[in-house]
Design an enzyme around this catalytic site. Structure first.
Site, short mmCIF file in Angstrom:
data_model
loop_
_atom_site.label_atom_id
_atom_site.label_comp_id
_atom_site.label_asym_id
_atom_site.label_seq_id
_atom_site.Cartn_x
_atom_site.Cartn_y
_atom_site.Cartn_z
N ASP A 467 0.85 -1.18 0.00
CA ASP A 467 0.00 0.00 0.00
C ASP A 467 0.90 1.24 0.00
OD1 ASP A 467 -2.32 1.56 0.22
OD2 ASP A 467 -2.15 1.63 2.38
N THR A 469 -0.35 4.87 1.22
CA THR A 469 -0.63 5.79 2.31
C THR A 469 -0.42 5.08 3.65
OG1 THR A 469 -2.27 6.85 0.92
CG2 THR A 469 -2.33 7.36 3.27
N GLU A 589 -4.34 19.69 0.44
CA GLU A 589 -5.02 20.96 0.69
C GLU A 589 -4.79 21.43 2.12
OE1 GLU A 589 -9.10 20.55 -0.50
OE2 GLU A 589 -8.50 21.13 -2.54
N LYS A 636 -9.49 16.00 -12.82
CA LYS A 636 -8.16 16.22 -12.23
C LYS A 636 -7.95 17.66 -11.78
CE LYS A 636 -6.11 12.55 -15.02
NZ LYS A 636 -5.09 12.17 -16.02
N GLY A 765 -5.35 3.42 -3.28
CA GLY A 765 -6.63 4.02 -3.63
C GLY A 765 -6.52 5.49 -3.95
N ARG A 846 -6.29 4.09 -7.56
CA ARG A 846 -7.75 4.02 -7.48
C ARG A 846 -8.23 2.58 -7.38
NH1 ARG A 846 -9.88 8.34 -5.28
NH2 ARG A 846 -9.22 10.26 -6.27
#
Length: 1052
Positions: A467, A469, A589, A636, A765, A846
């Site tokens: 994975d 993250t 963000e 995007k 993902g 994804r």
């Protein structure tokens, strides 16, 4: 040459006939013939694709078009027929098919359908839905003993031991004491049953704890406490802050004034960022909580699906005039196994139990068997054939006199020590010792061995699926660079931005009174004014303001007085920096907003309609949010339209990936180059742009946008087309670079594993751009390697062309999205896996939990190699359980992956030592131990054969039962078991030269070719004459009695 050859083959006669039919119907004009024409065209295209195989080598593309008909269709190998097929595995296929058919007959799966759920009235449900209980147990009270025994005796090795032990109950076949056979077998079974019982009881306790959690259920009489397992479809459930959501629900109401709340989804999709969910506006506007029963409303929900990122439904209130219809999307849902992060929420249950997204994306755990055990099982079959052959020879030499069949069975029992029953005992004890060594290693503290039966698998791995993250990265974003085109600011020059921003806002505040007259001029005239080159200070000011406004971040203030309550700050509240945290669906963000706060422009408040910024001088700026366009994997980019309350100016801000923004911004000559420079540094880039709008422009856009959102057909396309009408000639403001902090020593660990011969795949993902950036920054993809980004495909023809284009690339890393991967696997599974396995690295973005597990199973089926899955979140559990060896990392996403894994580590860097040192040593030791035990059994069996031959082939045992048991256990146990402590190289050398790990994947330690020298030594030892006094004194006999084994001399 390859690009000049058409991809479609020469049509056959049938295809030509179909073309003529299509031409005839097209000439007939409109009507039924036109429909037939389109149908024939689709059939022709499908037929052509069937006739056209994927070329897996360059030679195929150099052939003429006529050669396509000579090539095998879809690379399907020639199938075996008749008896050859049955002997080579057909019998296993038939047995499996029959068992699957019987299981399907006994357990018919109910067809999943869409449903209508009435608010607060479960009894109105038309169909019966599953109970909302979680069950992770493998067995129940009645199936535990049969299930465990079946898992043990489905292997030939254990079944052979059982048959030999049971034969001693027959007086004519008894050759020793019962305990000599049943004691080792009973010990192994007892240990296995106790281990399975403990694991099953722990699973039962965890399930009971989850199913017994209490929740508040809203009824006509008020609130009622119910267990999680008693919740039904249609119930109105109240979930408090920090409480797990028990089932899939539609979000109706919240205690937050904004009508929204945050949830944590780390156990569902592996992302630690909070997700913003919006309540249904019709129910949120109700005055009181009890009014939910005073309205006549229902929710129409689609049938249960695997996809956790999409949902389609409608909310209908019938008692109003006219009836209120409100569309429902993913932002109105609350999936099970997520946690409420702010406020108190009320939802209506739509899916329960096995139909929830979290359960549907979780695969059932399987009993993992190591490759070493499978190889020993095959070797046991070969030794059993040798045992039968030797017994038949002995009976034949005996002349088949008397009851020869009884003599045959007795010879089988006498020579049964060729396959010693102590082999399982020694191996199980060795595996326990390996697990203890792993957990006691001070260099990898916190490592836990949860499955003690497969430590050797750590030394046989070929594919490593990880994975992103929380596994490769810490999921901690740090702002690194701001580029304005002519000037670039890094971490060491942020103070210059802070000074320029402070001066800009101080000048704006001092000139505010003088600019009132000019601000009232029509904005049409302002926009048509001649452009003047802006100063660096004004450009910095515009860029920082755009970064502070274009996002979906919400500041959250934890109230210190009232525990457990969260409040959004009001305009007149004292904004405390120490009490504020930022939450968003993307950590990028949050990093950008934290950076604007560090230089003086702070986001202090945000709701669905407005946001407030605090300038360096302490002034509060209020902006009205007119529209928000969230980020999607197709566009995007994301955007926001805001109105400045002080100047009434309307501005459209947008940011996104460079590939999406380069076509919508004004011409420039630096964007592409600087994006490439930042990407090579491992930074995640975002392009920020803006466009000023007049009131007339915005009103026109708003009307067209609202009409598009009310469309029934092609709503998504129409909305996107309206938004794209604004994305033209936007002013490029800046380029930002954010770094995702990697885990400690990720780069050297990945390099070590790559040198050890492992092929590393990253399954995440996250977005495609993010995954590609992390693959480069972590050196999963080296700087010298090219990266092929697989274009999005939706049909068989597109997948065919893209696979052919990818096949022409050499030594190239593959990056593919989950949707494209699904299409490729649907039509070209074998071809895609063959191509992907040739890549040095593969990145799949994804990917859902089920898709990750599916990729693991595909590698196992098509390559036959051993796979290892590494993850740290609940979304990685399916992948970890499907792999041959699962490793869980304890991180921010909880311990769900760690508890479900076979091995648990605290940091990713510990995996290198776990595999290269402990995995390698465990496999080599077990391989040597198993060979030595078989070698020991072959010696005693050969002595028995010589003894029977001398005494006229009599089926009489050479030694008594207790002597044989002592020879196989106590007498020779310690010298043999000492191989568990054997060490051919030091751990430091194994870490320094990881190439030593490559030889283990060839299975050279336990194959028949490696075992035959041991058997040869055993036979040669028996025919060696006794030493003479001269030989003994000269040391020749001493050398003959030595056995070199893995760099050590063992005296027999």
């Amino acid at each position: 040459m390859a690009e000049q050859i058409p991809l479609y083959p020469v049509r056959s006669a049938a295809a030509a006939a179909s073309c003529k039919r299509a031409a005839y119907f097209s000439a007939a004009g409109p009507g039924p013939g036109a429909e037939r024409s389109s149908r024939y065209q689709l059939e022709d295209e499908s037929a052509h694709l069937d006739e056209m195989p994927l070329m897996m080598s360059e030679e195929g593309f150099e052939n003429d078009e006529s050669d396509y008909h000579k090539l095998p269709r879809a690379r399907i190998m020639r199938r075996k027929r008749g008896l050859e097929w049955f002997v080579c595995g057909g019998w296993k296929f038939l047995c499996t098919s029959c068992c699957d058919w019987l299981i399907n007959i006994c357990q018919r799966k109910k067809e999943l359908k869409a449903r209508t759920v009435w608010l607060g009235y479960p009894e109105k449900c038309e169909e019966k839905h599953p109970r909302n209980s979680i069950k992770n147990q493998k067995y129940n009270v009645f199936t535990f003993i049969p299930g465990v025994l079946y898992e043990q005796f489905k292997f030939f090795l254990n079944l052979y031991f059982l048959v030999v032990s049971c034969s001693q109950f027959v007086p004519a076949l008894k050759i020793g004491y019962l305990y000599t056979y049943w004691a080792p077998l009973g010990f192994v079974l007892a240990v296995t049953i106790m281990r399975e019982a403990i694991d099953e009881f722990r699973r039962f306790q965890r399930d009971k704890e989850v199913n017994s959690q209490l929740y508040s259920k809203l009824t006509v009489r008020g609130k009622v406490q119910v267990k999680s397992s008693d919740i039904q479809v249609g119930d109105l459930i109240i979930v408090e802050k920090d409480q797990r959501i028990p089932s899939d629900m539609v979000f109706l109401r919240t205690s937050e004034k904004a009508g929204s709340c945050f949830i944590r989804t780390d156990q569902l999709d592996g992302e630690t960022d909070w997700k913003l969910k919006v309540a249904v506006s019709c129910t949120q506007r109700l005055p009181a909580l009890g009014d939910l029963f005073s309205i006549n409303a229902y929710v129409y929900a689609q049938k249960p699906q695997l996809d956790i990122h999409s949902f389609e439904g409608t909310f209908t209130r019938e008692d109003s005039d006219p009836p209120i219809h409100e569309s429902l999307s993913i932002e109105n849902t609350l999936w099970a196994s997520t946690v409420v992060a702010s406020g108190t929420i009320i939802g209506v249950v739509i899916y329960t139990g096995k139909e929830t997204r979290s359960v549907m994306n979780t695969s059932n755990p399987k009993n993992k068997v190591g490759l070493l055990d499978l190889e020993l099982n095959q070797l046991t079959k070969a030794l059993f054939l040798a045992l039968v052959a030797l017994s038949v020879v002995m009976v034949t030499l005996q002349g088949f006199s008397g009851p020869w069949y009884r003599s045959l069975f007795r010879f089988l029992l006498l020579f049964s020590y060729i396959i010693p029953i102590s082999l399982r005992v020694n191996l199980d004890m060795g595996k326990a010792a390996y697990g203890w060594m792993i957990m006691k290693d001070e260099n990898i503290p916190g490592t836990v061995v949860r499955t003690s039966t497969i430590p050797e698998e750590l030394g046989r791995l070929v594919y490593l699926l990880t994975d992103k993250t929380g596994t490769l990265t810490r999921n901690e974003m740090v702002f690194k660079r701001l580029h304005l085109g002519t000037v670039s600011y890094g971490t060491d020059t942020m103070d210059e931005i802070q000074n320029q921003l402070m001066n800009s806002y101080s000048q704006t505040q001092s000139q505010a009174s003088g600019n009132n007259a000019s601000s009232t001029l029509p904005r049409k005239a302002q926009s048509s004014a001649p452009k003047v080159r802006k100063s660096v200070s004004s450009r910095v000011h515009e860029a920082v303001k755009a970064v502070a406004l274009c996002h979906n971040v919400t500041p959250v203030y934890e109230a210190r007085g009232a525990a457990g309550e969260t409040e959004f700050a009001e305009a007149d509240q004292d904004f405390s920096d120490d009490n504020r945290t930022y939450q968003a669906s993307s950590p990028d963000e949050v990093a950008l907003v934290q950076w604007t706060e560090s230089i003086g422009l702070t986001l202090v408040n945000r709701d669905l309609t407005s946001m407030q910024l605090r300038t360096p001088s302490g002034q509060i700026l209020t902006y009205c949010i007119l529209q928000t366009f969230p980020f999607t994997s197709e566009s995007k980019r994301m955007g926001v339209i805001v109105r400045d309350e002080s100047t009434a100016e309307i501005t459209f801000y947008m940011k996104g990936a460079d590939v999406a923004m380069s076509t919508v911004v004004q011409y420039n000559d630096w964007l592409e180059e600087e994006c490439g420079n930042m990407a090579r540094e491992g930074l995640r880039t975002l392009v920020v742009a803006k466009r000023a709008l007049t009131d007339e422009q915005y009103q026109d856009f708003e009307n067209r946008y609202n009409q598009a959102k009310l469309s029934i057909h092609d709503r998504t396309l129409k909305v996107a087309a309206v938004v794209e009408s604004l994305e033209r000639e936007m002013e490029l403001l800046c380029l930002t670079g954010v770094e995702d902090q990697l885990q400690t020593d990720v780069r050297p660990t990945l390099e070590m594993l790559r040198n050890a011969g492992l092929k590393i795949w990253m399954l995440t993902g996250d977005k495609l751009e993010t995954a590609t950036c992390i693959a480069k920054s972590s050196h999963l993809v080296s700087r010298t390697q090219d990266t092929h980004v697989f274009r999005p495909v939706t049909s068989r023809g597109e997948a065919h062309l893209e696979l052919n284009a990818f096949r022409r690339k050499h030594d190239c890393a593959l990056v593919i999205s989950g949707d494209s991967l699904e299409v490729c696997l649907k039509y070209y599974e074998h071809e895609f896996v063959e191509l992907a396995c040739q890549c040095p690295a593969v990145v799949c973005c994804r990917c859902g939990p089920t898709q990750k597990a599916h990729i693991v199973k595909l590698l196992q089926q098509h390559t036959g190699r051993r796979t290892c899955a590494i993850g740290d979140g609940g979304n990685d559990v399916s992948m970890i359980q499907a792999a041959d060896c699962g490793i869980g990392i304890e991180g921010k996403e909880g311990r769900q992956a760690s508890l479900a894994a076979d091995f648990s580590v605290s940091q990713f860097k510990h995996i290198g030592r776990l595999l290269v040192v402990h995995g390698r040593s465990s496999y080599k030791r077990s391989a040597a131990l198993s060979q030595f035990v078989m070698h020991r059994g072959l010696i005693i069996s050969t002595m028995q054969a010589v003894f029977s031959s001398v005494f006229y082939f009599a089926s009489v045992p050479l030694y008594q039962g207790f002597l044989m048991v002592g020879y196989a256990t106590v007498y020779t146990m310690f010298p043999v078991f000492s191989l568990v402590l054997d060490q051919d190289v030091k751990p430091e050398m194994a870490m320094l030269y990881p190439e030593l790990y490559k030889d283990l994947t060839k299975a050279s330690g336990t194959c028949a070719a490696s075992a035959s020298p041991w058997q040869e030594r055993a036979g040669r030892r028996l025919v060696t004459p006794p030493p003479s006094r001269t030989e003994a004194s000269s040391g020749v006999w001493s050398d003959r009695r030595r056995l070199s084994f893995q760099g050590k001399i063992l005296i027999l």
